[in-house]
Design a protein around this motif. Structure first.
Motif, PDB file in Angstrom:
ATOM      1  N   PRO A  32      39.498  43.248  48.085  1.00 19.40           N
ATOM      2  CA  PRO A  32      38.773  42.078  48.550  1.00 19.40           C
ATOM      3  C   PRO A  32      37.684  42.491  49.552  1.00 19.40           C
ATOM      4  CG  PRO A  32      41.138  41.687  48.620  1.00 19.40           C
ATOM      5  CD  PRO A  32      40.955  43.145  48.328  1.00 19.40           C
ATOM      6  N   ASP A  59      38.723  34.465  41.002  1.00 23.75           N
ATOM      7  CA  ASP A  59      39.254  34.366  42.366  1.00 23.75           C
ATOM      8  C   ASP A  59      40.516  33.538  42.358  1.00 23.75           C
ATOM      9  OD1 ASP A  59      35.998  34.421  43.543  1.00 23.75           O
ATOM     10  OD2 ASP A  59      37.599  35.640  44.426  1.00 23.75           O
ATOM     11  N   GLN A  60      41.426  33.783  43.339  1.00 21.85           N
ATOM     12  CA  GLN A  60      42.590  32.900  43.447  1.00 21.85           C
ATOM     13  C   GLN A  60      42.117  31.462  43.616  1.00 21.85           C
ATOM     14  OE1 GLN A  60      45.109  34.908  46.693  1.00 21.85           O
ATOM     15  NE2 GLN A  60      46.630  33.983  45.358  1.00 21.85           N
ATOM     16  N   GLU A  61      41.245  31.256  44.598  1.00 19.54           N
ATOM     17  CA  GLU A  61      40.781  29.895  44.906  1.00 19.54           C
ATOM     18  C   GLU A  61      39.297  29.904  45.235  1.00 19.54           C
ATOM     19  OE1 GLU A  61      42.544  27.307  44.540  1.00 19.54           O
ATOM     20  OE2 GLU A  61      44.571  28.143  44.453  1.00 19.54           O
ATOM     21  N   THR A  62      38.694  28.752  45.216  1.00 22.62           N
ATOM     22  CA  THR A  62      37.327  28.390  45.562  1.00 22.62           C
ATOM     23  C   THR A  62      36.327  28.796  44.464  1.00 22.62           C
ATOM     24  OG1 THR A  62      36.273  30.289  46.714  1.00 22.62           O
ATOM     25  CG2 THR A  62      37.877  28.958  47.976  1.00 22.62           C
ATOM     26  N   ARG A  64      33.243  29.677  45.625  1.00 15.51           N
ATOM     27  CA  ARG A  64      32.220  30.194  46.520  1.00 15.51           C
ATOM     28  C   ARG A  64      31.402  31.313  45.866  1.00 15.51           C
ATOM     29  NH1 ARG A  64      33.396  28.620  52.120  1.00 15.51           N
ATOM     30  NH2 ARG A  64      32.197  30.390  52.865  1.00 15.51           N
ATOM     31  N   ASP A  65      32.051  32.217  45.140  1.00 12.18           N
ATOM     32  CA  ASP A  65      31.316  33.323  44.542  1.00 12.18           C
ATOM     33  C   ASP A  65      30.415  32.840  43.398  1.00 12.18           C
ATOM     34  OD1 ASP A  65      33.518  36.268  44.888  1.00 12.18           O
ATOM     35  OD2 ASP A  65      32.516  34.974  46.353  1.00 12.18           O
ATOM     36  N   CYS A  85      47.151  37.557  40.393  1.00 15.06           N
ATOM     37  CA  CYS A  85      46.395  38.510  41.199  1.00 15.06           C
ATOM     38  C   CYS A  85      45.330  39.232  40.398  1.00 15.06           C
ATOM     39  CB  CYS A  85      47.351  39.543  41.786  1.00 15.06           C
ATOM     40  SG  CYS A  85      48.186  40.462  40.478  1.00 15.06           S
ATOM     41  N   VAL A 112      39.409  39.488  40.411  1.00 17.19           N
ATOM     42  CA  VAL A 112      40.027  39.116  41.685  1.00 17.19           C
ATOM     43  C   VAL A 112      40.080  40.371  42.556  1.00 17.19           C
ATOM     44  CG1 VAL A 112      42.137  38.251  42.785  1.00 17.19           C
ATOM     45  CG2 VAL A 112      41.457  37.408  40.518  1.00 17.19           C
ATOM     46  N   GLY A 113      39.779  40.265  43.845  1.00 19.40           N
ATOM     47  CA  GLY A 113      39.832  41.411  44.746  1.00 19.40           C
ATOM     48  C   GLY A 113      41.243  41.978  44.812  1.00 19.40           C
ATOM     49  N   ASN A 114      41.460  43.176  44.236  1.00 18.55           N
ATOM     50  CA  ASN A 114      42.791  43.786  44.166  1.00 18.55           C
ATOM     51  C   ASN A 114      42.589  45.138  43.510  1.00 18.55           C
ATOM     52  OD1 ASN A 114      45.409  44.564  43.506  1.00 18.55           O
ATOM     53  ND2 ASN A 114      45.991  42.588  42.665  1.00 18.55           N
TER      54      ASN A 114
ATOM     55  N   ALA B  31      44.190  43.492  52.759  1.00 14.78           N
ATOM     56  CA  ALA B  31      43.466  44.194  51.701  1.00 14.78           C
ATOM     57  C   ALA B  31      43.564  45.692  51.982  1.00 14.78           C
ATOM     58  CB  ALA B  31      42.006  43.767  51.697  1.00 14.78           C
ATOM     59  N   ASN B 114      46.968  44.789  49.509  1.00 13.74           N
ATOM     60  CA  ASN B 114      46.835  43.782  48.458  1.00 13.74           C
ATOM     61  C   ASN B 114      47.022  42.433  49.129  1.00 13.74           C
ATOM     62  OD1 ASN B 114      47.188  42.032  46.287  1.00 13.74           O
ATOM     63  ND2 ASN B 114      48.643  43.342  45.213  1.00 13.74           N
ATOM     64  N   MET B 115      46.019  41.548  49.022  1.00 14.78           N
ATOM     65  CA  MET B 115      46.090  40.249  49.685  1.00 14.78           C
ATOM     66  C   MET B 115      46.893  39.229  48.893  1.00 14.78           C
ATOM     67  SD  MET B 115      42.360  39.270  51.211  1.00 14.78           S
ATOM     68  CE  MET B 115      41.770  39.889  52.800  1.00 14.78           C
ATOM     69  N   VAL B 116      47.348  39.595  47.668  1.00 20.09           N
ATOM     70  CA  VAL B 116      47.953  38.571  46.823  1.00 20.09           C
ATOM     71  C   VAL B 116      49.469  38.768  46.698  1.00 20.09           C
ATOM     72  CG1 VAL B 116      47.834  37.411  44.579  1.00 20.09           C
ATOM     73  CG2 VAL B 116      45.758  38.371  45.589  1.00 20.09           C
ATOM     74  N   CYS B 117      49.892  39.702  45.864  1.00 21.00           N
ATOM     75  CA  CYS B 117      51.305  39.794  45.493  1.00 21.00           C
ATOM     76  C   CYS B 117      52.277  40.006  46.660  1.00 21.00           C
ATOM     77  CB  CYS B 117      51.489  40.888  44.457  1.00 21.00           C
ATOM     78  SG  CYS B 117      50.267  40.760  43.155  1.00 21.00           S
ATOM     79  N   LYS B 140      37.514  35.164  53.456  1.00 14.19           N
ATOM     80  CA  LYS B 140      38.777  35.625  52.877  1.00 14.19           C
ATOM     81  C   LYS B 140      39.940  34.639  53.024  1.00 14.19           C
ATOM     82  CE  LYS B 140      36.773  38.994  51.114  1.00 14.19           C
ATOM     83  NZ  LYS B 140      35.631  38.171  50.629  1.00 14.19           N
ATOM     84  N   LEU B 142      39.942  31.483  52.832  1.00 11.18           N
ATOM     85  CA  LEU B 142      39.801  30.423  51.813  1.00 11.18           C
ATOM     86  C   LEU B 142      40.028  30.971  50.412  1.00 11.18           C
ATOM     87  CD1 LEU B 142      36.573  28.634  53.122  1.00 11.18           C
ATOM     88  CD2 LEU B 142      38.972  27.972  53.501  1.00 11.18           C
ATOM     89  N   LYS B 143      39.568  32.217  50.166  1.00  5.86           N
ATOM     90  CA  LYS B 143      39.616  32.762  48.803  1.00  5.86           C
ATOM     91  C   LYS B 143      40.964  33.369  48.471  1.00  5.86           C
ATOM     92  CE  LYS B 143      36.102  34.584  47.012  1.00  5.86           C
ATOM     93  NZ  LYS B 143      35.415  35.858  46.714  1.00  5.86           N
ATOM     94  N   TYR B 144      41.702  33.824  49.495  1.00  3.40           N
ATOM     95  CA  TYR B 144      43.019  34.434  49.297  1.00  3.40           C
ATOM     96  C   TYR B 144      44.030  33.706  50.180  1.00  3.40           C
ATOM     97  CZ  TYR B 144      40.177  38.104  47.171  1.00  3.40           C
ATOM     98  OH  TYR B 144      39.275  38.784  46.379  1.00  3.40           O
ATOM     99  N   PRO B 145      44.236  32.396  49.932  1.00  6.57           N
ATOM    100  CA  PRO B 145      45.005  31.549  50.852  1.00  6.57           C
ATOM    101  C   PRO B 145      46.472  31.951  51.003  1.00  6.57           C
ATOM    102  CG  PRO B 145      44.538  30.382  48.794  1.00  6.57           C
ATOM    103  CD  PRO B 145      43.764  31.664  48.738  1.00  6.57           C
TER     104      PRO B 145
END
Ligand code: GTP
Ligand code: GTP
Ligand code: MG
Ligand code: MG
Ligand code: ZN
Ligand code: ZN
Lengths: 211, 211
Positions: A32, A59-62, A64-65, A85, A112-114, B31, B114-117, B140, B142-145
């Motif tokens: 990310p 993206d997970q959410e939004t 914006r990109d 993810c 997705v950033g990962n 991240a 990793n911001m998700v799993c 970040k 907002l995008k990776y809540p």
């Protein structure tokens, strides 16, 4: 005979769809905030690829990109993955049918950033583009090797910040070559445009070779 | 009655083990390259928590982070997850039995970048610590809540770089509060130590409240 997983099956379908439409697709993967969207914005600003660039944002959410890409004149659709993810071929398949793709154009799929899970999923792209930001440390190719093993090219981004960092650019590139000797490495700045010319030339020749 | 998944079951076992041993455990998630290891190095250098810090390092590959912690005098074990993108309670359980944990000490579990799993897996910790680097962009939370929803505290790291970035510190904090109104936010620099005193005071009072 390896049984193609459902994802690989759909990816193959996407690949055929893209080849028939003469669209050159790449799948961009990074941590990310490494600068994937900023790099696409830069490509739209520079307009050096000679053809239209379509974008699928993951993206997970939004959105914006997607909105940032549209603000630069690019055609973009947004996929929100929720708790997932990574993008998969099914999501991309749906998005492909929403874009007015033109022959000889480019499709950039921003994942997705990962650095881990997206590297394992074929989406139907010609190849994967890995992005590492020099703010993340030079050890990333060694610690997250799947990112490098599965990519054809690595962009080391944000080199405008080098004077303020303890980042070893040489080491990062050689670590990547240690993990994947075939990978091509570019040092770039999406913010200033430094290094992008060499990357554009490489993309145009890669596209020529693939199509 | 929700059926506890296998992971939750093991996490509960870890939590009982840690409580019995009077060890205060936290699970650090960010991240790749946000500065988790640098923050732990800083905590070892500052030695302001008054008790020993044990570390479980989680990475796909290498023992580089474990070696960095040991070089600062910390007791650390390394878990290599291979293709897995997060630590789970089983991996942590094994590692717990390898550490000579002492009563009243701290255990820092540094998760795979990793911001998700990792946000979905209970490891038996008292709470999760989210880290976002100001080099990653203010969007970040907002995008990776999931990262923010599941954390008790957010460290916005690398603020020493703010003069060189277009990062909106205020917005990042308020985006995090929008996603999780209960989260506590600290702006810090693992490199210079700025902001860490306030975080140490908060950790000591959180530890007092938990044990
Ligand atoms: N100095 C500098 N900052 C950059 C550069 N590229 C991106 N940034 C900044 O890095 C942050 C993240 O950039 P994004 O383009 O949103 O990164 P991303 O990889 O698309 O992030 P996600 O899609 O959320 O995973 C933003 O604050 C950008 O302004 C660069 O080349 N130099
Ligand atoms: N300027 C600055 N650089 C920092 C700071 N914290 C970490 N870094 C740098 O950021 C890079 C990554 O730091 P790490 O501590 O390895 O990050 P990490 O989150 O542990 O990374 P992974 O474990 O690989 O996911 C390194 O080059 C660090 O020197 C900080 O507060 N300020
Ligand atoms: Mg982006
Ligand atoms: Mg680390
Ligand atoms: Zn994952
Ligand atoms: Zn046990």
């Amino acid at each position: 005979q390896r049984i193609l997983s459902r994802n690989d099956h759909l990816a193959q379908h996407n690949r055929e769809l893209l080849q028939k439409a003469q669209v050159f697709a790449t799948n961009w993967i990074s941590a990310p905030g490494s600068g994937k969207t900023r790099l696409i914005e830069r490509m739209l600003e520079d307009n050096r690829l000679g053809q239209e660039i379509f974008v699928i944002e993951g993206d997970q959410e939004t959105s914006r990109d997607r909105d940032r890409i549209r603000a630069k004149g690019g055609q973009a659709v947004q996929i929100n993955t929720g708790s997932a993810c990574h993008l998969d071929a099914h999501m991309v398949h749906e998005a492909l049918h929403q874009l007015p793709l033109k022959p000889k154009s480019f499709l950039v799929i921003e994942n997705v950033g990962n650095m881990v899970c997206p590297t394992a999923f074929d989406l139907g792209e010609a190849f994967k583009v890995a992005v590492i930001s020099c703010t993340e440390g030079e050890d990333k190719p060694l610690k997250y090797p799947d990112l490098i093993t599965n990519a054809k090219v690595l962009l080391i981004n944000k080199i405008d910040l080098l004077p303020h960092l303890d980042f070893d650019l040489e080491a990062c590139g050689s670590f990547a070559k240690r993990i994947n000797p075939a990978i091509t490495v570019f040092a770039v700045s999406a913010k200033t445009g430094e290094g992008m010319e060499a990357f554009y030339a490489w993309v145009l020749s890669a596209k020529g070779a693939e199509t």
